[in-house]
Motif scaffolding. Sequence first.
Motif, short mmCIF file in Angstrom:
data_model
loop_
_atom_site.label_atom_id
_atom_site.label_comp_id
_atom_site.label_asym_id
_atom_site.label_seq_id
_atom_site.Cartn_x
_atom_site.Cartn_y
_atom_site.Cartn_z
N VAL A 1 46.29 -40.30 57.68
CA VAL A 1 47.48 -40.79 56.99
C VAL A 1 48.47 -39.63 56.87
O VAL A 1 48.21 -38.65 56.16
CB VAL A 1 47.13 -41.35 55.59
N PHE A 2 49.59 -39.74 57.57
CA PHE A 2 50.60 -38.69 57.53
C PHE A 2 51.59 -38.92 56.39
O PHE A 2 52.04 -40.06 56.16
CB PHE A 2 51.37 -38.62 58.85
N PRO B 1 41.29 -39.68 48.97
CA PRO B 1 41.32 -39.02 50.29
C PRO B 1 40.12 -38.12 50.50
O PRO B 1 39.69 -37.40 49.58
CB PRO B 1 42.62 -38.21 50.26
N LYS B 2 39.58 -38.14 51.68
CA LYS B 2 38.51 -37.23 52.06
C LYS B 2 39.04 -35.80 52.10
O LYS B 2 38.31 -34.84 51.81
CB LYS B 2 37.97 -37.64 53.43
N LEU B 3 40.32 -35.66 52.44
CA LEU B 3 40.95 -34.35 52.58
C LEU B 3 42.44 -34.49 52.37
O LEU B 3 43.05 -35.48 52.80
CB LEU B 3 40.67 -33.78 53.98
N ILE B 4 43.04 -33.52 51.70
CA ILE B 4 44.50 -33.43 51.55
C ILE B 4 44.91 -32.06 52.07
O ILE B 4 44.33 -31.03 51.64
CB ILE B 4 44.94 -33.58 50.08
N ALA B 5 45.88 -32.00 52.97
CA ALA B 5 46.20 -30.71 53.60
C ALA B 5 47.66 -30.65 54.04
O ALA B 5 48.23 -31.66 54.47
CB ALA B 5 45.30 -30.47 54.81
N PRO B 6 48.27 -29.45 53.97
CA PRO B 6 49.58 -29.24 54.60
C PRO B 6 49.40 -29.08 56.11
O PRO B 6 48.29 -28.82 56.58
CB PRO B 6 50.08 -27.95 53.95
N ILE C 1 48.21 -43.54 60.62
CA ILE C 1 49.23 -44.20 59.81
C ILE C 1 50.28 -43.16 59.42
O ILE C 1 49.94 -42.10 58.88
CB ILE C 1 48.63 -44.81 58.53
N VAL C 2 51.53 -43.45 59.70
CA VAL C 2 52.64 -42.61 59.26
C VAL C 2 53.30 -43.31 58.09
O VAL C 2 53.83 -44.42 58.23
CB VAL C 2 53.66 -42.38 60.39
N LEU C 3 53.24 -42.69 56.92
CA LEU C 3 53.85 -43.29 55.73
C LEU C 3 55.37 -43.30 55.87
O LEU C 3 55.93 -42.64 56.75
CB LEU C 3 53.40 -42.52 54.49
N PHE D 1 39.64 -41.24 54.74
CA PHE D 1 40.94 -40.90 55.32
C PHE D 1 41.40 -39.52 54.90
O PHE D 1 41.04 -39.02 53.83
CB PHE D 1 41.99 -41.96 54.96
N HIS D 2 42.19 -38.91 55.78
CA HIS D 2 42.82 -37.62 55.53
C HIS D 2 44.30 -37.87 55.20
O HIS D 2 44.98 -38.60 55.93
CB HIS D 2 42.75 -36.73 56.76
N TYR D 3 44.79 -37.25 54.14
CA TYR D 3 46.22 -37.29 53.81
C TYR D 3 46.80 -35.96 54.27
O TYR D 3 46.56 -34.92 53.66
CB TYR D 3 46.40 -37.52 52.31
N VAL D 4 47.57 -35.99 55.35
CA VAL D 4 47.97 -34.78 56.08
C VAL D 4 49.46 -34.54 55.98
O VAL D 4 50.26 -35.48 55.92
CB VAL D 4 47.56 -34.91 57.57
#
Length: 351
Positions: free
Chosen positions: A98-99, A77-82, A129-131, A46-49
């Motif tokens: 994952v937003f 997370p596979k990726l964390i990004a702004p 998914i929107v947190l 998952f990406h945490y975006v």
Amino acid sequence: MLNPKANPSAEMTAEMQLERTRHEKLSVELMARHEVLLDLIGCAPFHYVDIPTHGNVGDLLIMHGTLAFFRKHDLVPKLIAPYFAYDPCWIAPEDVIVFHGGGNFGDLYPYFQELRERIVQNHRENRIIVLPQSLHFSSIEKMKQSAQLFRMHADVHICVRDQVSYQMAQEFTDNVYLLPDMAHQLYPMRVAGAEPSAGSLRISRVDDESTQQSGLRNMVSTTVTDWPEFVGAREVRINLFRRAIGAFYRRGLGWSANSILVRLWIAYSGRLIADAAQLFARHELIVTDRLHGHILACLLRKKNIVLDNSYGKNSRYVEAWTLNSELVMLQKSNAAIAAANTRFGLNAAAI
């Protein structure tokens, strides 16, 4: 032999212990509610975006609470990004998006919503998914346009922080979850070497969500500030982080920027949170129209009075999750100040 009931100090100590016990129980229950996310994310990469790269301590608390949740459950997370350094082309068929949560779902902060809409439109095979968010649209027409886009995606899951947002989110998807803010995952927060607390701290908004309630403006507090003022000169370094991440991304090095620079940013932003916690710890009472002024006070087990922001986000949140804590007082009228004095045993001058 002394009768303990005749000792006001003993009675006060027992009452304070009861408050802490009730508050602790509530805080643990709030953290447990997030476990529904484990089934939603599952074992997928998952990406945490859309992480925050600014000095709003509230958004940073949400980010660090989210990362704490991931660590507790061995989720990496596979990726964390702004939002400004995220390329949807990086999304693989098996990835979950994952937003970041917060209060930017709507038309008040359009850049973040536009990214969500673009990914919803173009990646219909990926779970999204929107947190936990508070939803707010100033235009019904804009809300309907956005909802129409989301409805075209069959696997969108929106988490919301209050009942009003829950009703609004039904327009966007059938998969709606009422959950508390992710910052609660940081409970309990402890401040090393904190001095004895005294007086009150007022965190008062100066942005577009500020309120004109006279109750807050008429209070006499020991310390008065807001997140921008608290961050102060550190905004220069924050801007350097943001510009560096953006520059790497524009040069085709976005993945490296998010792998290296974002990790450095997360570490630095943790220091900002620690400094905010130190500030709160020095005061006996927190008075705020900042939602995360309230939540940080709860994380630190501080008495706090909560006023609304411009569109009711704060009262909606408190009524949904934290009002049962005896450390919390929600002010909907100026008369509530007197009630808070009585409840917390404070003099008017102390507020």
